[in-house]
Design an enzyme around this catalytic site. Sequence first.
Site, PDB file in Angstrom:
ATOM      1  N   LYS A  13       0.732  -1.150  -0.139  1.00  0.00           N
ATOM      2  CA  LYS A  13       0.121  -0.151  -0.130  1.00  0.00           C
ATOM      3  C   LYS A  13       0.876   1.241   0.126  1.00  0.00           C
ATOM      4  O   LYS A  13       1.849   1.105   0.490  1.00  0.00           O
ATOM      5  CB  LYS A  13      -0.841   0.036   1.137  1.00  0.00           C
ATOM      6  CG  LYS A  13      -0.276   0.110   2.536  1.00  0.00           C
ATOM      7  CD  LYS A  13       0.013   1.663   3.027  1.00  0.00           C
ATOM      8  CE  LYS A  13       0.987   1.807   4.038  1.00  0.00           C
ATOM      9  NZ  LYS A  13       1.750   2.615   4.318  1.00  0.00           N
ATOM     10  N   ASP A 143      -2.977  -1.167   9.221  1.00  0.00           N
ATOM     11  CA  ASP A 143      -3.033  -1.283   7.743  1.00  0.00           C
ATOM     12  C   ASP A 143      -3.281  -2.580   7.347  1.00  0.00           C
ATOM     13  O   ASP A 143      -3.538  -2.890   6.147  1.00  0.00           O
ATOM     14  CB  ASP A 143      -1.570  -1.136   7.425  1.00  0.00           C
ATOM     15  CG  ASP A 143      -0.940   0.059   7.430  1.00  0.00           C
ATOM     16  OD1 ASP A 143      -1.880   1.228   7.737  1.00  0.00           O
ATOM     17  OD2 ASP A 143       0.285   0.320   7.682  1.00  0.00           O
TER      18      ASP A 143
HETATM   19  P1  ATP Z   1       4.601  -0.582   9.390  1.00  0.00           P
HETATM   20  O1  ATP Z   1       3.408  -1.698   8.712  1.00  0.00           O
HETATM   21  O2  ATP Z   1       4.889  -0.688  10.918  1.00  0.00           O
HETATM   22  O3  ATP Z   1       4.471   0.663   8.928  1.00  0.00           O
HETATM   23  P2  ATP Z   1       6.649  -1.040   7.037  1.00  0.00           P
HETATM   24  O4  ATP Z   1       5.492  -1.036   6.105  1.00  0.00           O
HETATM   25  O5  ATP Z   1       7.630  -0.138   7.099  1.00  0.00           O
HETATM   26  O6  ATP Z   1       6.167  -1.081   8.669  1.00  0.00           O
HETATM   27  P3  ATP Z   1       6.980  -3.881   7.368  1.00  0.00           P
HETATM   28  O7  ATP Z   1       7.827  -4.539   6.224  1.00  0.00           O
HETATM   29  O8  ATP Z   1       5.605  -4.240   7.546  1.00  0.00           O
HETATM   30  O9  ATP Z   1       7.470  -2.427   7.199  1.00  0.00           O
HETATM   31  O10 ATP Z   1       7.849  -4.285   8.714  1.00  0.00           O
HETATM   32  C1  ATP Z   1       7.940  -3.530   9.859  1.00  0.00           C
HETATM   33  C2  ATP Z   1       8.466  -4.493  10.877  1.00  0.00           C
HETATM   34  O11 ATP Z   1       7.921  -5.800  11.120  1.00  0.00           O
HETATM   35  C3  ATP Z   1       9.784  -5.219  10.233  1.00  0.00           C
HETATM   36  O12 ATP Z   1      10.826  -4.504  10.590  1.00  0.00           O
HETATM   37  C4  ATP Z   1       9.916  -6.646  11.173  1.00  0.00           C
HETATM   38  O13 ATP Z   1      10.667  -6.500  12.222  1.00  0.00           O
HETATM   39  C5  ATP Z   1       8.460  -6.749  11.571  1.00  0.00           C
HETATM   40  N1  ATP Z   1       7.682  -7.787  10.868  1.00  0.00           N
HETATM   41  C6  ATP Z   1       6.850  -8.836  11.592  1.00  0.00           C
HETATM   42  N2  ATP Z   1       6.472  -9.721  10.548  1.00  0.00           N
HETATM   43  C7  ATP Z   1       6.746  -9.399   9.225  1.00  0.00           C
HETATM   44  C8  ATP Z   1       6.675  -9.833   8.175  1.00  0.00           C
HETATM   45  N3  ATP Z   1       5.845 -10.838   8.040  1.00  0.00           N
HETATM   46  N4  ATP Z   1       7.196  -9.302   7.083  1.00  0.00           N
HETATM   47  C9  ATP Z   1       7.866  -8.023   7.394  1.00  0.00           C
HETATM   48  N5  ATP Z   1       8.382  -7.722   8.445  1.00  0.00           N
HETATM   49  C10 ATP Z   1       7.797  -8.123   9.908  1.00  0.00           C
END
Ligand code: ATP
Length: 304
Positions: A13, A143
């Site tokens: 997203k 989200d």
């Molecule tokens: P957010 O959703 O918190 O805004 P983001 O979109 O920047 O984060 P994501 O890739 O969703 O980033 O991951 C945020 C953090 O969540 C990662 O650094 C990781 O430690 C943790 N995490 C837990 N489960 C997962 C997963 N299935 N995939 C990626 N990261 C995960």
Amino acid sequence: MSAAPVTVRAAAKINLCLGVGPVRDDGYHALATVYQAIGMYDDVTATEADGWSLRVSAHERIDVTEVPLDDSNIALRAGRLLASHHGLDRAAALDIDKGIPVAGGLAGGSADAAATLLALDRLWRLDTPDEELLRLAGELGSDVPFALLGGTARGDGHGEQVTRVADAGSWWWVVVESDIGLSTPRIYAELDQMRGDAVPDPEVSVALLDALAAGDSTALAGALTNDLQEPALHVRPDLRDVLALGVAAGALQGLVSGSGPTCVLLCADHESAQSVRAVLHAAGHERVQVATGPVAGAHVVTYA
Ligand code: ATP
């Protein structure tokens, strides 16, 4: 006979606007946002098993070393939540194939959680009503409901209350990834520090909704906003150059995606997006791609 594995695909997203309000009593910030699902995907495959297990793989350009493999992984949390919601003592093997960069501000973890909810619902033939799946998704993260819904939608509350909005466009984005992720809590803390106490309730801009409904890319470019952009740029000043270079190369507007560090550049059409991509690539940004939006929410891609 055991059921065949189920694979569900869920999209990244971006936030076309992201208004961040005061911190609420439950610790979340009030949000008013418009999400759009864009064509970058994670696939989650769920297979029947006696105990929970998790494997994560990815295209070589994606660094998965920061993805936890223990119970803190949001996909495992989603699986356990669905089982307990239905009072089931069941487990599954989950395989995540990541195409969404980790900690990139593109909600890859949320996509995995949404994909897991749907994959297990189908694997276990639970027929959970959509409203219940959305409510469970909201318990997992702000989200996650949008990752189920997809398309273009506004998010209220702390982002978890999703409502589709009219979107007549087929939008072209250039997505510029970064080598190092940014922590979402850190960027929120930076924002709180930058602006002090008197924070108004956030609102979705009417100009943005009108631009989407009209499919007008110039108007949309003028209406893109993100309250997390300044704090993200404060932590990562180099991202200013990415946005400026993209606009100089012909993009209509650039925006930090969510809490960053991924930047997205809105382009007028496919041709313009390809030339903006080429300029950024030539400037040394190796992980740049063109993606369209809106695309579908979490959906089954294999189901025997
Ligand atoms: P957010 O959703 O918190 O805004 P983001 O979109 O920047 O984060 P994501 O890739 O969703 O980033 O991951 C945020 C953090 O969540 C990662 O650094 C990781 O430690 C943790 N995490 C837990 N489960 C997962 C997963 N299935 N995939 C990626 N990261 C995960």
